[in-house]
Motif scaffolding. Structure first.
Motif, short mmCIF file in Angstrom:
data_model
loop_
_atom_site.label_atom_id
_atom_site.label_comp_id
_atom_site.label_asym_id
_atom_site.label_seq_id
_atom_site.Cartn_x
_atom_site.Cartn_y
_atom_site.Cartn_z
N ALA A 98 40.82 41.32 64.21
CA ALA A 98 41.33 40.73 62.98
C ALA A 98 42.88 40.37 63.38
O ALA A 98 43.05 39.00 62.85
CB ALA A 98 41.05 41.61 62.06
N ALA A 99 43.72 40.87 63.94
CA ALA A 99 44.89 40.64 64.11
C ALA A 99 44.96 39.37 64.62
O ALA A 99 45.99 38.31 64.43
CB ALA A 99 45.68 41.80 64.34
N SER A 100 44.47 39.34 66.00
CA SER A 100 44.42 38.31 66.98
C SER A 100 43.81 37.07 66.28
O SER A 100 44.42 35.97 66.52
CB SER A 100 43.43 38.48 68.22
OG SER A 100 44.15 39.83 69.05
N ALA A 101 42.81 37.13 65.56
CA ALA A 101 42.45 35.94 65.00
C ALA A 101 43.28 35.31 63.89
O ALA A 101 43.13 34.25 63.67
CB ALA A 101 41.04 36.38 64.10
N GLU A 102 44.24 36.20 63.29
CA GLU A 102 44.98 35.62 62.36
C GLU A 102 46.70 35.47 62.66
O GLU A 102 47.43 35.60 62.21
CB GLU A 102 45.08 36.61 61.18
CG GLU A 102 43.67 36.56 60.31
CD GLU A 102 43.51 37.59 59.58
OE1 GLU A 102 44.36 38.45 58.97
OE2 GLU A 102 42.38 37.95 58.93
N ARG A 103 46.58 35.69 64.36
CA ARG A 103 48.10 35.62 64.85
C ARG A 103 48.81 34.50 64.33
O ARG A 103 48.52 33.27 64.07
CB ARG A 103 47.79 35.23 66.34
CG ARG A 103 49.20 35.21 67.25
CD ARG A 103 48.90 34.74 68.67
NE ARG A 103 47.88 36.11 69.14
CZ ARG A 103 48.75 36.86 69.98
NH1 ARG A 103 50.17 36.91 69.92
NH2 ARG A 103 48.02 37.90 70.44
N ARG A 104 50.36 35.02 63.98
CA ARG A 104 51.30 33.96 63.59
C ARG A 104 52.33 33.88 64.71
O ARG A 104 53.35 34.43 64.38
CB ARG A 104 51.89 34.60 62.34
CG ARG A 104 50.71 34.61 61.34
CD ARG A 104 51.41 34.88 59.98
NE ARG A 104 50.63 35.27 58.80
CZ ARG A 104 49.46 35.05 58.30
NH1 ARG A 104 48.81 34.29 59.16
NH2 ARG A 104 48.80 35.35 57.15
N GLY A 105 52.08 33.31 65.79
CA GLY A 105 53.07 33.26 66.98
C GLY A 105 52.71 33.96 68.03
O GLY A 105 51.91 34.90 68.01
N ARG A 141 52.08 42.32 64.10
CA ARG A 141 50.55 42.83 63.60
C ARG A 141 49.81 42.90 64.81
O ARG A 141 48.85 43.97 65.15
CB ARG A 141 49.80 42.14 62.62
CG ARG A 141 48.85 42.72 62.13
CD ARG A 141 47.91 41.87 61.04
NE ARG A 141 46.60 42.43 60.82
CZ ARG A 141 45.70 41.67 60.58
NH1 ARG A 141 45.92 40.39 60.20
NH2 ARG A 141 44.29 42.27 60.31
N VAL A 142 49.87 41.78 65.96
CA VAL A 142 48.90 42.03 67.02
C VAL A 142 49.53 42.87 68.03
O VAL A 142 48.96 43.53 68.46
CB VAL A 142 48.91 40.35 67.70
CG1 VAL A 142 48.26 40.57 69.01
CG2 VAL A 142 48.48 39.24 66.98
N GLU A 143 50.98 42.96 68.15
CA GLU A 143 51.44 43.96 68.95
C GLU A 143 51.16 45.19 68.59
O GLU A 143 50.91 46.14 69.44
CB GLU A 143 53.01 43.75 69.06
CG GLU A 143 53.21 42.39 69.92
CD GLU A 143 54.87 42.12 70.11
OE1 GLU A 143 55.60 42.96 69.84
OE2 GLU A 143 55.10 41.12 70.25
N ALA A 144 51.15 45.84 67.14
CA ALA A 144 50.91 47.03 66.73
C ALA A 144 49.49 47.30 66.93
O ALA A 144 49.14 48.45 67.48
CB ALA A 144 51.24 47.06 65.24
N ALA A 145 48.79 46.25 66.94
CA ALA A 145 47.15 46.49 67.05
C ALA A 145 47.07 46.55 68.60
O ALA A 145 46.08 47.57 69.00
CB ALA A 145 46.29 45.41 66.72
#
Length: 103
Positions: free
Chosen positions: A21-28, A33-37
């Protein structure tokens, strides 16, 4: 950390779903969020493998790397199969993953 492999697996699956989910909504490139996930996936995977080993004396076929350099250190450059090289300096490992061989 749970010692129940089933609960640990459920935690790992939830972490993988959050990473997707975080990857699909990545902001840069460095989305927090992606790093935490990403970190959560690694942590819950280690917990799952520890619980699996404690309960059944079994492991998974996966290995976590601290960073890309650790992964490259494990590759033996002398064993490169010429058929796996392409014109762009890339190589496929035994699992079909393309590795950039250019520095």
């Amino acid at each position: 950390m749970t010692s129940d492999p089933r609960a640990a697996l459920e935690n790992l699956v939830a972490a993988l779903q959050e990473h997707l989910a975080a990857s699909a909504e990545r902001r840069g490139d460095q989305d927090p969020r992606v790093e935490a996930a990403y970190i959560a996936v690694a942590d819950t995977y280690e917990a799952y493998e520890a619980a699996l080993y404690a309960a059944y004396d079994e492991v998974t076929p996966f290995e976590l790397y601290d960073d890309v350099e650790d992964a490259r250190e494990d590759d033996d450059v002398d064993d490169v199969d010429e058929d796996d090289l392409d014109l762009y300096g890339e190589e496929e490992d035994d699992h079909g993953i393309t590795i950039d061989t250019n520095p």
